[in-house]
Design an enzyme around this catalytic site. Structure first.
Site, PDB file in Angstrom:
ATOM      1  N   GLU A 168      13.335 -98.359  33.443  1.00 13.12           N
ATOM      2  CA  GLU A 168      14.730 -98.569  32.729  1.00 13.12           C
ATOM      3  C   GLU A 168      14.518 -98.332  31.273  1.00 13.12           C
ATOM      4  OE1 GLU A 168      17.280 -98.417  33.957  1.00 13.12           O
ATOM      5  OE2 GLU A 168      18.891 -99.833  33.332  1.00 13.12           O
ATOM      6  N   LYS A 186      13.740 -91.616  31.374  1.00 17.31           N
ATOM      7  CA  LYS A 186      14.945 -91.082  32.143  1.00 17.31           C
ATOM      8  C   LYS A 186      15.187 -89.692  31.611  1.00 17.31           C
ATOM      9  CE  LYS A 186      16.806 -95.043  34.119  1.00 17.31           C
ATOM     10  NZ  LYS A 186      16.375 -95.464  35.640  1.00 17.31           N
ATOM     11  N   MET A 240      12.494-100.160  43.897  1.00 13.04           N
ATOM     12  CA  MET A 240      13.881 -99.611  44.304  1.00 13.04           C
ATOM     13  C   MET A 240      13.800 -98.086  45.136  1.00 13.04           C
ATOM     14  SD  MET A 240      16.017-101.931  43.408  1.00 13.04           S
ATOM     15  CE  MET A 240      17.873-101.270  43.642  1.00 13.04           C
ATOM     16  N   HIS A 278      24.177 -97.062  42.109  1.00  6.24           N
ATOM     17  CA  HIS A 278      23.488 -98.296  41.652  1.00  6.24           C
ATOM     18  C   HIS A 278      23.217 -99.083  43.043  1.00  6.24           C
ATOM     19  CE1 HIS A 278      23.627-102.178  39.805  1.00  6.24           C
ATOM     20  NE2 HIS A 278      22.413-102.029  39.564  1.00  6.24           N
ATOM     21  N   ASN A 324      26.865-106.518  38.019  1.00  2.00           N
ATOM     22  CA  ASN A 324      25.862-107.357  37.334  1.00  2.00           C
ATOM     23  C   ASN A 324      26.724-108.174  36.160  1.00  2.00           C
ATOM     24  OD1 ASN A 324      23.824-106.644  38.721  1.00  2.00           O
ATOM     25  ND2 ASN A 324      23.106-105.066  37.328  1.00  2.00           N
TER      26      ASN A 324
HETATM   27  P1  NAD Z   1       9.452-100.222  39.349  1.00  7.62           P
HETATM   28  O1  NAD Z   1       8.751-100.367  37.821  1.00  7.62           O
HETATM   29  O2  NAD Z   1       9.208-100.866  40.410  1.00  7.62           O
HETATM   30  O3  NAD Z   1       9.534 -98.321  39.583  1.00  7.62           O
HETATM   31  C1  NAD Z   1       9.575 -97.425  38.767  1.00  7.62           C
HETATM   32  C2  NAD Z   1       8.944 -96.223  39.239  1.00  7.62           C
HETATM   33  O4  NAD Z   1       8.971 -95.217  38.730  1.00  7.62           O
HETATM   34  C3  NAD Z   1       7.306 -96.684  39.241  1.00  7.62           C
HETATM   35  O5  NAD Z   1       6.613 -96.405  40.629  1.00  7.62           O
HETATM   36  C4  NAD Z   1       6.766 -95.729  38.292  1.00  7.62           C
HETATM   37  O6  NAD Z   1       5.501 -95.212  38.487  1.00  7.62           O
HETATM   38  C5  NAD Z   1       7.824 -94.315  38.357  1.00  7.62           C
HETATM   39  N1  NAD Z   1       7.962 -93.706  37.323  1.00  7.62           N
HETATM   40  C6  NAD Z   1       7.876 -93.880  35.968  1.00  7.62           C
HETATM   41  N2  NAD Z   1       8.158 -92.852  35.419  1.00  7.62           N
HETATM   42  C7  NAD Z   1       8.174 -91.738  36.081  1.00  7.62           C
HETATM   43  C8  NAD Z   1       8.187 -90.412  35.988  1.00  7.62           C
HETATM   44  N3  NAD Z   1       8.317 -89.913  34.744  1.00  7.62           N
HETATM   45  N4  NAD Z   1       8.195 -89.717  37.249  1.00  7.62           N
HETATM   46  C9  NAD Z   1       7.969 -90.155  38.214  1.00  7.62           C
HETATM   47  N5  NAD Z   1       8.196 -91.613  38.475  1.00  7.62           N
HETATM   48  C10 NAD Z   1       8.056 -92.263  37.618  1.00  7.62           C
HETATM   49  O7  NAD Z   1      11.226-100.149  38.687  1.00  7.62           O
HETATM   50  P2  NAD Z   1      12.318-100.482  39.817  1.00  7.62           P
HETATM   51  O8  NAD Z   1      12.524-102.103  39.737  1.00  7.62           O
HETATM   52  O9  NAD Z   1      12.234 -99.846  41.069  1.00  7.62           O
HETATM   53  O10 NAD Z   1      13.546-100.004  38.852  1.00  7.62           O
HETATM   54  C11 NAD Z   1      13.735 -98.490  39.046  1.00  7.62           C
HETATM   55  C12 NAD Z   1      15.177 -98.204  38.538  1.00  7.62           C
HETATM   56  O11 NAD Z   1      16.069 -99.203  39.220  1.00  7.62           O
HETATM   57  C13 NAD Z   1      15.646 -99.016  36.965  1.00  7.62           C
HETATM   58  O12 NAD Z   1      16.445 -97.836  36.348  1.00  7.62           O
HETATM   59  C14 NAD Z   1      15.978-100.278  37.040  1.00  7.62           C
HETATM   60  O13 NAD Z   1      17.084-100.415  36.317  1.00  7.62           O
HETATM   61  C15 NAD Z   1      16.941 -99.863  38.496  1.00  7.62           C
HETATM   62  N6  NAD Z   1      17.495-100.888  39.369  1.00  7.62           N
HETATM   63  C16 NAD Z   1      16.388-102.223  39.561  1.00  7.62           C
HETATM   64  C17 NAD Z   1      16.807-102.953  40.355  1.00  7.62           C
HETATM   65  C18 NAD Z   1      16.236-104.129  40.504  1.00  7.62           C
HETATM   66  O14 NAD Z   1      16.361-105.269  41.102  1.00  7.62           O
HETATM   67  N7  NAD Z   1      14.778-104.075  40.250  1.00  7.62           N
HETATM   68  C19 NAD Z   1      18.301-103.028  40.918  1.00  7.62           C
HETATM   69  C20 NAD Z   1      18.872-102.123  40.646  1.00  7.62           C
HETATM   70  C21 NAD Z   1      18.798-100.791  39.938  1.00  7.62           C
END
Ligand code: NAD
Length: 734
Positions: A416, A421, A338, A464, A514
């Site tokens: 997540e 967070k 994302m 979001h 959602n």
């Molecule tokens: P992802 O696992 O692809 O990416 C998360 C990233 O965060 C990773 O690159 C990780 O290295 C990084 N990270 C973790 N801890 C960290 C820290 N302390 N400091 C800096 N970077 C850090 O996950 P995603 O699918 O991109 O989801 C990210 C967020 O977006 C979540 O909260 C998720 O709920 C939300 N979201 C996801 C979707 C989806 O369809 N995947 C849709 C809407 C919202």
């Protein structure tokens, strides 16, 4: 001549120039006054023997966006009033004549005896392009922003001012139908190749070229008014016609499932019109148009996809007393799936981006995604290498939170996990200015809860995004209990900058979109558990108007993610909050079969290399009580799939999560593709009538259980024959 919306002048060569430039508007649109002016222009050109012909152009950056759809809405209201006063026949006659005013005006121009040429720069869509099509010659500017097209189908209408007749007389019938069905905006060179325009020239040359065409003796007779004119595809009743029309019907059904009366009307208007001379053909088109204009699909789609979407895009929900905010530099923390998308859309909109992850390498990986996306655009001829360099130049990668210091807004998209967070919130807040805004892209964690770990909860908001970020046009903005107006305004201003459509929702589990999608997926999974053949479930979803069936959508979202959400819901809200049969099904797929969805090419579907996906044959073995397909009430399957979503949307209104029906409707179509012809999840109820909807839901509840229970707010509404929009208007007036 007394004109309000045009400037009119004649040059030494006797060529008139009518420059459309409506006072007090940024964009020209067709209104009654514009039509009156254009009549006057034509009359003046015809009456003056010294005038050889006329060029029509625009005095604004764009030519025109077309008809004012509120004017068309007004026609519908006038029909209802007249029907009550003078009966349906009289009302229909009036409506028919009124709804074809543009048609007659354009035909008058086309047959007035003097040559007219259109010199078009910028956007020229819908009725405006139909005006251009009725001119005898069309010169288009090669400006990168210039687009022509007939997008009416996108709001449940069709080009009813000659579009369905002139386009198929300019190109092969199959191509014309495609153009009318798709409603796409067409670039200048493509328009020339398609035969829609005659010349493409520099922006400053178009008027000169148009004048030169008239001076050179350009004909005032349209090709189709020349005796023995033959349409490019020949006659409808011909071997070539038989190659076109049967497949056209099949394609229409495949693409629309007969849900879009406007698309069917296009087929009818083109098919019948091509067999008639122009004036009669236009009359046929007008009959179809008057019918479609009165359809509930057009009313619903115009309201949601044109009016409401426009209002939301322009900041309908923005706190009025916050001065415009200026987000120039955005921080994105978490460069995963994302975060990488958010960085791309922000940089694409011209913002500077600081992209942070746990290591610079991880952040670089996120930036590489932006590289890939622009490269795809370059390969399609939609961007230049210089655009890529500039865009990538705006994204700085880092693992050091101190680099966020100058950011106006920071969006986190890390794992997540509340603990992760919380840590990120603390680190970011330590680095940014006290007035900078912090946004979380969480999809499941309540914003109010996350904001508890914030030192500045009034500056904390949810933004979001939906995946894939670069494609999905909706963004939900979530207000936590303490989110302040400045944070909300900043989020809205940012979403406007990146040209997406925002809806503002109050904090609640699953927010808005959602929750509704979850209900759709659950219904599909329940059907599978009931033993209904998987292909039937998928077809029911698509035929109900959803872009993909519920099983296919689960694969896109990821089956393991769906399971994770079910488990998290159960852990937090208790066993009654979930459907155990759904949990079993998802657990079997994920933990038993390793089927995670499209991402590992194994989910409800198989995704063989180089071949279309197909339903996994193993699904049958999971169905312990298979139902005979012949015994299934297919219409009821379709109803179930829409009604569960609409009920969930109604619940969000009852709970105060959504406060404006426009947002639920726009959000449901842009966020998860809720059957667009309905106008959205709440319009679906409003147009069916709350009483009829409640009766339907109660029938389904009796047969299928409490997920179809009608919430109190909807029961009350049905009781007093109300509508969501009526209630919202009453609240606003109070
Ligand atoms: P992802 O696992 O692809 O990416 C998360 C990233 O965060 C990773 O690159 C990780 O290295 C990084 N990270 C973790 N801890 C960290 C820290 N302390 N400091 C800096 N970077 C850090 O996950 P995603 O699918 O991109 O989801 C990210 C967020 O977006 C979540 O909260 C998720 O709920 C939300 N979201 C996801 C979707 C989806 O369809 N995947 C849709 C809407 C919202």
């Amino acid at each position: 001549m007394d004109l309000t919306n045009f400037r009119f002048e004649t040059d030494a060569d006797g060529i008139a120039l009518a420059t459309w430039d409506m006072p007090g508007r940024s964009m020209n649109v067709f209104t009654n006054a514009v039509m009156d002016d254009l009549h006057a222009v034509i009359d003046a050109v015809v009456a003056d023997p010294t005038i050889k012909g006329c060029v029509i152009t625009s005095g604004k950056d764009n030519f025109s966006g077309g008809a004012d759809l509120t004017m068309l809405q007004g026609l519908g209201r006038a029909f209802e009033t007249l029907k009550a006063e003078r009966g349906e026949e009289e009302a229909m006659r009036h409506f028919f004549e009124e709804s074809r005013r543009l048609t007659l005006l354009f035909r008058k121009l086309e047959t007035c005896g003097k040559p007219f040429a259109a010199a078009v720069n910028g956007i020229c869509l819908g009725g405006a392009f139909e005006l251009a099509l009725s001119c005898h010659h069309r010169v288009l500017s090669d400006d990168p922003k210039t687009r022509v097209g007939l997008p009416e189908i996108k709001v449940g209408l069709f080009p009813g001012a000659g579009g369905t007749q002139r386009v198929p007389r300019l190109m092969q019938t199959g191509d014309a139908l495609q153009m009318l069905f798709k409603g796409e905006q067409i670039r200048p060179l493509m328009a020339k190749n398609m035969g829609l325009v005659h010349e493409v020239a520099g922006k400053d040359e178009i008027v000169g070229k148009a004048k030169a065409w008239i001076l050179g003796g350009g004909s005032a007779v349209a090709p189709w008014d020349v005796p023995k004119f033959k349409a490019p595809s020949g006659k409808v009743y011909s071997p070539a016609g038989m190659m076109t029309w049967p497949p056209a019907n099949a394609i229409y059904r495949r693409e629309t499932h007969d849900n879009y009366p406007a698309a069917k009307a296009i087929l009818g208007a083109v098919y019948e019109g091509l067999q008639l001379p122009m004036d009669l053909a236009l009359r046929v088109e007008s009959r179809y148009f008057a019918k479609i204009l009165r359809s509930k699909e057009a009313a619903a789609m115009i309201r949601t996809l044109f009016l409401s979407m426009g209002e939301l895009n322009k900041g309908a929900r923005r706190p009025k007393d916050v001065a415009p905010t200026s987000v120039k530099r955005v921080g994105v923390v978490g460069a995963g799936f994302m975060g990488a998308g958010v960085a791309y859309v922000s940089a694409h909109a011209g913002l500077d981006v600081v992209l942070i992850d746990q290591s610079t390498e991880a952040a670089e990986k996120g930036k590489a995604y932006a590289h890939k996306l622009v490269t795809d655009q370059i390969n399609k001829g939609r961007a230049k290498t210089a655009d890529r360099d500039a865009l990538l130049g705006r994204i700085t990668t880092s693992a050091d939170y101190a680099d966020l210091a100058a950011c106006d807004l920071v969006i986190e998209a890390v794992f997540e996990d509340p603990a992760v967070k919380a840590e990120v919130i603390a680190k970011v807040e330590a680095a940014i200015r006290p007035d900078a805004i912090f946004a979380s892209n969480t999809s499941t964690l309540p914003i109010t809860g996350l904001a508890r770990t914030s030192a500045r909860p009034e500056n904390f908001v949810g933004i979001h995004f939906f995946s894939p970020v670069e494609k999905m046009m909706l963004v939900e903005i979530i207000k936590g209990d303490q989110t302040g107006d400045t944070a909300l305004a900043t989020a809205l201003d940012y979403v406007r900058t990146i040209k997406k459509t925002p809806i503002v929702v109050n904090d609640a589990r699953g927010f808005f979109a959602n929750r509704c999608v979850g209900a759709y997926l659950l219904e599909g999974h329940t059907m599978l558990n009931e033993g209904i053949p998987a292909a039937m479930i998928e077809n029911a979803g698509r035929q109900a108007g959803m872009p993909v069936g519920p099983l296919s959508l689960t694969d896109e979202v990821a089956v393991d993610l769906a399971l994770k959400i079910v488990k998290a819901t159960e852990a937090q809200l208790g066993p009654d909050s979930i459907d155990p049969a759904q949990k079993t099904l998802l657990t079997t797929l994920v933990e038993g079969e390793g089927r995670l969805g499209r991402k590992n090419k194994r989910g409800f579907y198989d995704y063989p290399e180089g071949a279309p996906k197909r339903l996994w044959p193993g699904l049958k073995a999971l169905q312990t009580n298979p139902v005979d397909a012949e015994a299934v009430d297919f219409e009821e399957l379709q109803q179930r799939l829409l009604v569960v979503q609409a009920l969930e949307a109604a619940r969000t209104v009852g709970e105060g999560v959504v406060t404006d029906p426009r947002e639920a409707d726009v959000g449901s179509i842009l966020g998860f593709g809720f059957a667009p012809f309905t106008g959205g999840a709440l319009s679906y109820i409003d147009f069916m009538g709350a009483k009829a909807f409640v009766a339907l839901a109660q029938r389904l509840e009796a047969k299928h259980g409490p997920r179809f229970a009608v919430p109190q707010n909807l029961l009350d509404m049905a009781e007093r024959d109300g509508t969501f929009y009526g209630d919202a208007a009453a609240r606003k007036a109070a």
